[in-house]
Design a protein around this motif. Structure first.
Motif, PDB file in Angstrom:
ATOM      1  N   TYR A  17      17.999 -39.963  -3.585  1.00 12.43           N
ATOM      2  CA  TYR A  17      17.262 -41.145  -4.019  1.00 12.43           C
ATOM      3  C   TYR A  17      17.187 -41.213  -5.543  1.00 12.43           C
ATOM      4  O   TYR A  17      17.312 -42.286  -6.138  1.00 12.43           O
ATOM      5  CB  TYR A  17      15.849 -41.129  -3.432  1.00 12.43           C
ATOM      6  N   TRP A  18      16.977 -40.070  -6.171  1.00 13.42           N
ATOM      7  CA  TRP A  18      16.894 -40.045  -7.630  1.00 13.42           C
ATOM      8  C   TRP A  18      18.229 -40.442  -8.246  1.00 13.42           C
ATOM      9  O   TRP A  18      18.290 -41.167  -9.231  1.00 13.42           O
ATOM     10  CB  TRP A  18      16.459 -38.673  -8.103  1.00 13.42           C
ATOM     11  N   THR A  19      19.316 -39.965  -7.642  1.00 19.52           N
ATOM     12  CA  THR A  19      20.646 -40.334  -8.125  1.00 19.52           C
ATOM     13  C   THR A  19      20.867 -41.833  -8.004  1.00 19.52           C
ATOM     14  O   THR A  19      21.445 -42.472  -8.896  1.00 19.52           O
ATOM     15  CB  THR A  19      21.730 -39.580  -7.325  1.00 19.52           C
ATOM     16  N   LEU A  20      20.420 -42.418  -6.908  1.00 18.98           N
ATOM     17  CA  LEU A  20      20.553 -43.866  -6.727  1.00 18.98           C
ATOM     18  C   LEU A  20      19.816 -44.630  -7.810  1.00 18.98           C
ATOM     19  O   LEU A  20      20.332 -45.607  -8.366  1.00 18.98           O
ATOM     20  CB  LEU A  20      20.007 -44.267  -5.354  1.00 18.98           C
ATOM     21  N   LEU A  21      18.595 -44.213  -8.107  1.00 19.76           N
ATOM     22  CA  LEU A  21      17.799 -44.913  -9.104  1.00 19.76           C
ATOM     23  C   LEU A  21      18.388 -44.796 -10.503  1.00 19.76           C
ATOM     24  O   LEU A  21      18.102 -45.617 -11.373  1.00 19.76           O
ATOM     25  CB  LEU A  21      16.362 -44.378  -9.098  1.00 19.76           C
ATOM     26  N   GLN A  22      19.220 -43.773 -10.717  1.00 15.48           N
ATOM     27  CA  GLN A  22      19.881 -43.625 -12.005  1.00 15.48           C
ATOM     28  C   GLN A  22      21.157 -44.449 -12.103  1.00 15.48           C
ATOM     29  O   GLN A  22      21.717 -44.608 -13.193  1.00 15.48           O
ATOM     30  CB  GLN A  22      20.201 -42.148 -12.265  1.00 15.48           C
ATOM     31  N   THR A  23      21.631 -44.976 -10.956  1.00 14.76           N
ATOM     32  CA  THR A  23      22.813 -45.825 -10.957  1.00 14.76           C
ATOM     33  C   THR A  23      22.487 -47.128 -11.686  1.00 14.76           C
ATOM     34  O   THR A  23      21.430 -47.723 -11.483  1.00 14.76           O
ATOM     35  CB  THR A  23      23.262 -46.136  -9.519  1.00 14.76           C
ATOM     36  N   ARG A  24      23.403 -47.570 -12.507  1.00 15.02           N
ATOM     37  CA  ARG A  24      23.153 -48.729 -13.355  1.00 15.02           C
ATOM     38  C   ARG A  24      22.715 -49.956 -12.557  1.00 15.02           C
ATOM     39  O   ARG A  24      23.401 -50.402 -11.645  1.00 15.02           O
ATOM     40  CB  ARG A  24      24.426 -49.068 -14.141  1.00 15.02           C
ATOM     41  N   GLY A  25      21.574 -50.491 -12.908  1.00 15.11           N
ATOM     42  CA  GLY A  25      21.080 -51.729 -12.331  1.00 15.11           C
ATOM     43  C   GLY A  25      20.270 -51.585 -11.057  1.00 15.11           C
ATOM     44  O   GLY A  25      19.554 -52.514 -10.676  1.00 15.11           O
ATOM     45  N   VAL A  26      20.356 -50.435 -10.368  1.00 17.43           N
ATOM     46  CA  VAL A  26      19.703 -50.296  -9.061  1.00 17.43           C
ATOM     47  C   VAL A  26      18.186 -50.357  -9.192  1.00 17.43           C
ATOM     48  O   VAL A  26      17.518 -51.094  -8.460  1.00 17.43           O
ATOM     49  CB  VAL A  26      20.140 -48.986  -8.373  1.00 17.43           C
ATOM     50  N   ALA A  27      17.621 -49.574 -10.106  1.00 16.74           N
ATOM     51  CA  ALA A  27      16.160 -49.566 -10.254  1.00 16.74           C
ATOM     52  C   ALA A  27      15.645 -50.945 -10.656  1.00 16.74           C
ATOM     53  O   ALA A  27      14.611 -51.402 -10.157  1.00 16.74           O
ATOM     54  CB  ALA A  27      15.753 -48.515 -11.288  1.00 16.74           C
ATOM     55  N   ARG A  28      16.386 -51.627 -11.533  1.00 14.78           N
ATOM     56  CA  ARG A  28      15.947 -52.944 -12.007  1.00 14.78           C
ATOM     57  C   ARG A  28      15.967 -53.980 -10.881  1.00 14.78           C
ATOM     58  O   ARG A  28      14.977 -54.685 -10.658  1.00 14.78           O
ATOM     59  CB  ARG A  28      16.836 -53.416 -13.162  1.00 14.78           C
ATOM     60  N   ILE A  29      17.076 -54.071 -10.179  1.00 16.03           N
ATOM     61  CA  ILE A  29      17.192 -55.102  -9.152  1.00 16.03           C
ATOM     62  C   ILE A  29      16.251 -54.817  -7.984  1.00 16.03           C
ATOM     63  O   ILE A  29      15.676 -55.728  -7.376  1.00 16.03           O
ATOM     64  CB  ILE A  29      18.659 -55.234  -8.660  1.00 16.03           C
ATOM     65  N   MET A  30      16.034 -53.527  -7.668  1.00 18.63           N
ATOM     66  CA  MET A  30      15.120 -53.177  -6.585  1.00 18.63           C
ATOM     67  C   MET A  30      13.686 -53.528  -6.961  1.00 18.63           C
ATOM     68  O   MET A  30      12.926 -54.079  -6.147  1.00 18.63           O
ATOM     69  CB  MET A  30      15.226 -51.694  -6.242  1.00 18.63           C
ATOM     70  N   SER A  31      13.305 -53.243  -8.196  1.00 16.26           N
ATOM     71  CA  SER A  31      11.944 -53.557  -8.643  1.00 16.26           C
ATOM     72  C   SER A  31      11.722 -55.065  -8.688  1.00 16.26           C
ATOM     73  O   SER A  31      10.660 -55.565  -8.271  1.00 16.26           O
ATOM     74  CB  SER A  31      11.696 -52.959 -10.026  1.00 16.26           C
ATOM     75  N   ALA A  32      12.704 -55.801  -9.178  1.00 12.82           N
ATOM     76  CA  ALA A  32      12.565 -57.254  -9.294  1.00 12.82           C
ATOM     77  C   ALA A  32      12.435 -57.907  -7.918  1.00 12.82           C
ATOM     78  O   ALA A  32      11.565 -58.770  -7.701  1.00 12.82           O
ATOM     79  CB  ALA A  32      13.758 -57.840 -10.046  1.00 12.82           C
ATOM     80  N   GLN A  33      13.294 -57.518  -6.977  1.00 13.97           N
ATOM     81  CA  GLN A  33      13.215 -58.137  -5.656  1.00 13.97           C
ATOM     82  C   GLN A  33      11.946 -57.732  -4.933  1.00 13.97           C
ATOM     83  O   GLN A  33      11.378 -58.509  -4.160  1.00 13.97           O
ATOM     84  CB  GLN A  33      14.462 -57.779  -4.831  1.00 13.97           C
ATOM     85  N   LEU A  34      11.473 -56.515  -5.180  1.00 14.23           N
ATOM     86  CA  LEU A  34      10.235 -56.064  -4.558  1.00 14.23           C
ATOM     87  C   LEU A  34       9.058 -56.921  -5.024  1.00 14.23           C
ATOM     88  O   LEU A  34       8.234 -57.364  -4.227  1.00 14.23           O
ATOM     89  CB  LEU A  34       9.983 -54.598  -4.901  1.00 14.23           C
ATOM     90  N   LEU A  35       8.996 -57.177  -6.325  1.00 14.87           N
ATOM     91  CA  LEU A  35       7.913 -57.995  -6.867  1.00 14.87           C
ATOM     92  C   LEU A  35       8.024 -59.440  -6.375  1.00 14.87           C
ATOM     93  O   LEU A  35       7.011 -60.073  -6.041  1.00 14.87           O
ATOM     94  CB  LEU A  35       7.946 -57.954  -8.396  1.00 14.87           C
TER      95      LEU A  35
END
Length: 403
Positions: A4-22
């Motif tokens: 999971y940590w590796t995924l969140l470090q993948t470019r854009g994943v943390a941003r797009i996941m946070s934006a869609q969640l909000l």
């Protein structure tokens, strides 16, 4: 956890996941906010249930329809239009003087019809952001995050609506919708990914057994959760913080389950096993409505929720062409949204008739059928152990040039 940590470090994943969640967060708040707001105005859970039912009809129409529009006009145009209309409808319900129930139903229908198709958009984007081996863990991580929407969202709504104002609860949902929607629409990934125009008629994707299985089971799962939320509020009353605490524990169980078990390989019995955990916890909860008993039993039920959602996302992705993913997830999202609305509505009528236990009976019925469906339709459930969960590539005839 490392995956999971590796995924969140993948470019854009943390941003797009946070934006869609909000951006999607309000849809875990609005069913309960509408229930409490309309009940406060008209002093009837049944009247509130009618408004939720009208909203669910709009959502049912919107899910697959607006998802297909994204393949025609592009994601940003469709997301922007629906965001403006939906926010306006929420504003009317929150701020308009007391209206007759039929008028609230019309406005609720418009709000449901204009629900921004964020879920199908982001599910379509994910396979373009990570490699095939990372896709299933990404769905698991996303499912865990989604529990913040369906479980933590009602916790916030309960605290705000009971301790401050039902109007403020709806306004808070509007703020999440607008801020999250703008953030998601402005994300680079939304502009880079182009959804191909689907060549099949609308609804044809439901002929794929895995899509139908995920849609029906998602409807039942979220409906059970919505009924539980209404039952917890009815148990402890409008002014007690205990309902928010119990729902928070419910959410903790789901988050733990998603992170701990969401990465387990997906076999043909995966969905049935996870739904049985949900059913078991809710059935135990109905035995007593004491605070600690509810907290413990709903924590057990929560353990199955996020892993079940992860399975639904993965089997849909692995069963459709890329051009069909948006519509497929539109149907799945529609099932979940209708489940949230109808679960609350059915619970509202049962609360009027049988007090708080009635809501838990509704939840148990939803969860039990949600367990039976993947058992009966287990052959529709793909075995993804050792398989790629990415969508099927689109192919088309190529004209050959003869020498």
């Amino acid at each position: 956890m490392d995956s999971y940590w590796t995924l969140l470090q993948t470019r854009g994943v943390a941003r797009i996941m946070s934006a869609q969640l909000l951006a999607r967060f309000p849809f875990g708040m609005l069913s309960l906010a509408f229930l409490l707001h309309i009940e406060r105005i008209h002093h009837s859970y049944g009247a509130a249930g009618l408004v939720l039912a009208a909203t669910s009809v709009g959502q049912a129409i919107a899910g697959p329809l607006t998802s297909r529009w994204m393949g025609v006009w592009g994601m940003r145009k469709v997301l922007t239009l629906t965001l403006v209309v939906c926010a306006s409808a929420l504003g009317v319900i929150a701020f308009a003087p007391t209206l007759p129930v039929p008028v609230y139903m019309v406005v609720g229908f418009i709000g449901g019809l204009s629900s921004p198709p964020v879920q199908p958009a982001v599910r379509t984007i994910y396979p373009k952001m990570v490699n095939s081996r990372q896709l299933t863990p990404l769905f698991s991580l996303d499912a865990s995050a989604q529990e913040v929407i369906w479980v933590v969202g009602p916790v916030i709504t309960t605290f705000v609506a009971t301790q401050i104002s039902t109007v403020l609860a709806i306004v808070l949902a509007m703020i999440f919708l607008v801020v999250g929607g703008i953030w998601f629409i402005s994300s680079p990934e939304v502009g880079r990914v182009r959804i191909p125009r689907s060549r099949r008629k609308i609804g044809a994707v439901l002929a794929r057994p895995a899509v139908l299985l995920a849609t029906v089971t998602g409807f039942l799962l979220v409906g059970a959760c919505a009924a539980v939320e209404a039952g917890v509020v009815a148990t402890f009353g409008h002014d007690s913080p205990n309902s928010g605490i119990v729902l928070a524990i419910f959410s903790v169980g789901s988050l733990i389950g998603g992170l701990a078990f969401g990465h387990i390989p997906i076999g043909p019995w995966a969905l049935a096993r996870r739904m049985f955990i949900v059913f078991l916890g809710m059935a135990v909860a109905a035995a007593s409505l004491e605070f600690w008993w509810l907290a413990l039993s709903l924590a057990i039920a929560g353990v199955g929720i996020a892993p079940a959602l992860a399975v639904m996302f993965a089997i849909v992705s692995a069963s459709v062409k890329f051009s069909e993913t948006a519509e497929a997830y539109g149907w799945v999202g529609t099932g979940q949204l209708i489940g949230a609305a109808l679960g609350s509505a059915a619970a509202g009528f049962m609360i009027d008739a049988f007090d708080a236990p009635g809501a838990f009976w509704v939840a148990i019925a939803f969860a039990f059928v949600g367990f039976l469906i993947p058992v009966v339709l287990r052959r529709a459930h793909p075995d993804l152990r050792g398989r790629d969960a990415s969508p099927i590539p689109d192919t088309e005839p190529i004209q050959a040039v003869r020498p």
